[in-house]
Design an enzyme around this catalytic site. Sequence first.
Site, mmCIF file in Angstrom:
data_model
loop_
_atom_site.group_PDB
_atom_site.id
_atom_site.type_symbol
_atom_site.label_atom_id
_atom_site.label_comp_id
_atom_site.label_asym_id
_atom_site.label_seq_id
_atom_site.Cartn_x
_atom_site.Cartn_y
_atom_site.Cartn_z
ATOM 1 N N HIS A 16 0.812 -1.208 0.000
ATOM 2 C CA HIS A 16 0.000 0.000 0.000
ATOM 3 C C HIS A 16 0.851 1.266 0.000
ATOM 4 O O HIS A 16 0.519 2.230 -0.680
ATOM 5 C CB HIS A 16 -0.937 0.027 1.220
ATOM 6 N N ASP A 114 -5.662 6.078 0.569
ATOM 7 C CA ASP A 114 -5.788 4.682 0.178
ATOM 8 C C ASP A 114 -7.240 4.284 0.371
ATOM 9 O O ASP A 114 -7.880 4.687 1.343
ATOM 10 C CB ASP A 114 -4.868 3.843 1.072
#
Length: 184
Positions: A16, A114
Amino acid sequence: MATPHAVVIPYPAQGHVIPILELAQWLVQQGVRVTFVNTDFNHERVTSNWLDKDSFGDLMQMVSISDGLEPRDDRSDIYKLTLSIMQTMPHKLEELIETINKEDSSKVTCVIADDCMGWAIRVAKKMGIRTAAFWPASVATLASFLSFQKLIDDGIINEKGEFKLIKITIFTTLCNKNYIRYKL
């Protein structure tokens, strides 16, 4: 016209951080000011391995906020980590943005989070700041996630995520019809 200022927030897990950091670096190359927000736990790891930091001047700032866990806590327990993030980080992010907007001549104009950090989008919208969600994995993975409800509605999988055996008809030029059974 003021320089755009994006606050960028990755989910603190493998796979991520680097993709959204690359996006942040690209934004800086386009002249956007970026405040990249890590958790306290990941901050040193990211900043100590960040090779291009000198090339961005004052357009890229790395900051950290608490994920709510103690340093000794196990962050591989994704449920525990996510629950702690959701309880701790929204207030901390709001405080950070307020501080930036008071002290900095370049006010925050956008929050890029995210997709696993949806709470950050809610915080930004509450503050009247534009938002964008970032998906760090492949588009095929995103399409799969977005298709789950349709797969359930169409009876391909049940609500427990179990696949049903289905019969498919395959038409080819070599053979008119073959029936195969497979498990998705």
